[in-house]
Design a protein around this motif. Structure first.
Motif, PDB file in Angstrom:
ATOM      1  N   ARG A 127     -85.537   2.236  -7.088  1.00  0.00           N
ATOM      2  CA  ARG A 127     -84.739   1.514  -7.999  1.00  0.00           C
ATOM      3  C   ARG A 127     -84.476   2.391  -9.517  1.00  0.00           C
ATOM      4  O   ARG A 127     -83.168   2.309  -9.932  1.00  0.00           O
ATOM      5  CB  ARG A 127     -85.310   0.042  -8.521  1.00  0.00           C
ATOM      6  N   LEU A 128     -85.373   3.163  -9.581  1.00  0.00           N
ATOM      7  CA  LEU A 128     -85.374   3.855 -10.691  1.00  0.00           C
ATOM      8  C   LEU A 128     -84.316   4.967 -10.613  1.00  0.00           C
ATOM      9  O   LEU A 128     -83.301   5.310 -11.245  1.00  0.00           O
ATOM     10  CB  LEU A 128     -86.596   4.357 -11.148  1.00  0.00           C
ATOM     11  N   LYS A 129     -84.292   5.606  -9.269  1.00  0.00           N
ATOM     12  CA  LYS A 129     -83.268   6.494  -9.007  1.00  0.00           C
ATOM     13  C   LYS A 129     -81.814   6.073  -8.991  1.00  0.00           C
ATOM     14  O   LYS A 129     -81.020   6.764  -8.983  1.00  0.00           O
ATOM     15  CB  LYS A 129     -83.489   7.004  -7.616  1.00  0.00           C
ATOM     16  N   ALA A 130     -81.825   4.792  -8.555  1.00  0.00           N
ATOM     17  CA  ALA A 130     -80.544   3.953  -8.433  1.00  0.00           C
ATOM     18  C   ALA A 130     -79.864   3.885  -9.907  1.00  0.00           C
ATOM     19  O   ALA A 130     -78.418   3.842  -9.924  1.00  0.00           O
ATOM     20  CB  ALA A 130     -80.512   2.841  -8.019  1.00  0.00           C
ATOM     21  N   LYS A 131     -80.578   4.223 -11.083  1.00  0.00           N
ATOM     22  CA  LYS A 131     -80.201   4.140 -12.304  1.00  0.00           C
ATOM     23  C   LYS A 131     -79.323   5.486 -12.483  1.00  0.00           C
ATOM     24  O   LYS A 131     -78.736   5.195 -13.646  1.00  0.00           O
ATOM     25  CB  LYS A 131     -81.064   3.839 -13.229  1.00  0.00           C
ATOM     26  N   GLN A 132     -79.297   6.441 -11.789  1.00  0.00           N
ATOM     27  CA  GLN A 132     -78.387   7.614 -11.915  1.00  0.00           C
ATOM     28  C   GLN A 132     -78.943   8.166 -13.501  1.00  0.00           C
ATOM     29  O   GLN A 132     -77.772   8.208 -14.209  1.00  0.00           O
ATOM     30  CB  GLN A 132     -77.116   7.298 -11.806  1.00  0.00           C
ATOM     31  N   TYR A 133     -79.755   8.600 -13.458  1.00  0.00           N
ATOM     32  CA  TYR A 133     -80.176   9.343 -14.913  1.00  0.00           C
ATOM     33  C   TYR A 133     -79.500  10.666 -14.910  1.00  0.00           C
ATOM     34  O   TYR A 133     -79.501  11.284 -13.810  1.00  0.00           O
ATOM     35  CB  TYR A 133     -81.780   9.540 -15.034  1.00  0.00           C
ATOM     36  N   ASP A 134     -79.061  10.715 -16.034  1.00  0.00           N
ATOM     37  CA  ASP A 134     -78.379  12.080 -16.273  1.00  0.00           C
ATOM     38  C   ASP A 134     -79.456  13.241 -16.689  1.00  0.00           C
ATOM     39  O   ASP A 134     -78.876  14.294 -16.773  1.00  0.00           O
ATOM     40  CB  ASP A 134     -77.456  11.917 -17.675  1.00  0.00           C
ATOM     41  N   ASP A 135     -80.643  12.797 -16.783  1.00  0.00           N
ATOM     42  CA  ASP A 135     -81.776  13.922 -17.168  1.00  0.00           C
ATOM     43  C   ASP A 135     -82.240  14.735 -15.804  1.00  0.00           C
ATOM     44  O   ASP A 135     -82.786  13.787 -15.050  1.00  0.00           O
ATOM     45  CB  ASP A 135     -82.897  13.239 -17.868  1.00  0.00           C
ATOM     46  N   LEU A 136     -81.716  15.760 -15.554  1.00  0.00           N
ATOM     47  CA  LEU A 136     -82.243  16.463 -14.361  1.00  0.00           C
ATOM     48  C   LEU A 136     -83.610  16.605 -14.190  1.00  0.00           C
ATOM     49  O   LEU A 136     -84.097  16.353 -13.022  1.00  0.00           O
ATOM     50  CB  LEU A 136     -81.583  17.932 -14.388  1.00  0.00           C
ATOM     51  N   ALA A 137     -84.362  16.890 -15.251  1.00  0.00           N
ATOM     52  CA  ALA A 137     -85.787  17.100 -15.178  1.00  0.00           C
ATOM     53  C   ALA A 137     -86.446  16.045 -14.492  1.00  0.00           C
ATOM     54  O   ALA A 137     -87.261  15.827 -13.501  1.00  0.00           O
ATOM     55  CB  ALA A 137     -86.466  17.465 -16.401  1.00  0.00           C
ATOM     56  N   TRP A 138     -86.107  14.719 -15.188  1.00  0.00           N
ATOM     57  CA  TRP A 138     -86.817  13.279 -14.952  1.00  0.00           C
ATOM     58  C   TRP A 138     -86.149  13.034 -13.333  1.00  0.00           C
ATOM     59  O   TRP A 138     -86.889  12.575 -12.602  1.00  0.00           O
ATOM     60  CB  TRP A 138     -86.268  12.384 -15.648  1.00  0.00           C
TER      61      TRP A 138
END
Length: 180
Positions: A127-138
């Motif tokens: 679910r966290l991954k589905a949020k498409q974070y722009d932060d490459l490190a995270w």
């Protein structure tokens, strides 16, 4: 990530005080490996002692910056692969290794309970991954956590298969049950 090398990496960009180092470490790793201020302070004291970092007062707060020796140490860390030596102690592995030889333990039930928990964790990570974070490190930290959860589920499947083909029952009766 070694906290020591992590601090050097953070200080390569700019001088920081201890609290900033803690914040940046946690921000860049998505809070996966939180640090307490005692750990930050102890690490900074050792880095200063070893001549890799130096501190100076900036107002009321001590700021730290890399020394030339610190830059050399950091460059060596960046260019050296992480060596997989002795595996870290893993509570689940220890628990299952002991459970298969302990009387009265329903190992299959233990495996099922762990699978349920690991799948819950995998669901939350997905679910966290589905949020498409722009932060490459995270995003990379999340990828690693997802891969670890998936590998754990595969390993639990393997454990179940081994239990099926094991020459002894997965549930060893407790001593008092054997005596009856």
């Amino acid at each position: 990530m070694s906290v020591r090398q992590g601090m050097l990496a953070l200080l390569a960009g700019e001088p920081m005080h201890a609290y900033q180092l803690r914040q940046q470490f946690e921000q860049r790793t998505g809070g996966t490996w939180p640090l307490n201020m005692g750990q930050v302070s102890t690490t900074l004291d050792r880095l200063v002692r070893d001549g890799l970092v130096e501190g100076s007062l900036a107002g009321d707060v001590e700021q730290y910056r890399l020394t030339d020796a610190g830059r050399t140490e950091l460059a060596a860390w960046w260019s050296t692969p992480v060596v997989r030596g002795n595996p870290a102690r893993d509570e689940l592995t220890i628990k299952l290794a002991l459970a298969v030889t302990a009387p009265g333990v329903d190992v299959r039930r233990l495996v099922q309970a762990q699978r349920t928990e690991t799948m819950r964790s995998l669901r939350d990570l997905t679910r966290l991954k589905a949020k498409q974070y722009d932060d490459l490190a995270w995003s990379l930290v999340l990828d690693r956590l997802v891969f670890e959860a998936e590998a754990e589920i595969r390993w639990l499947d393997h454990v179940e298969g081994r239990l099926e083909s094991a020459p002894r029952p997965a549930v060893v009766p407790a001593r008092e049950e054997v005596a009856r």
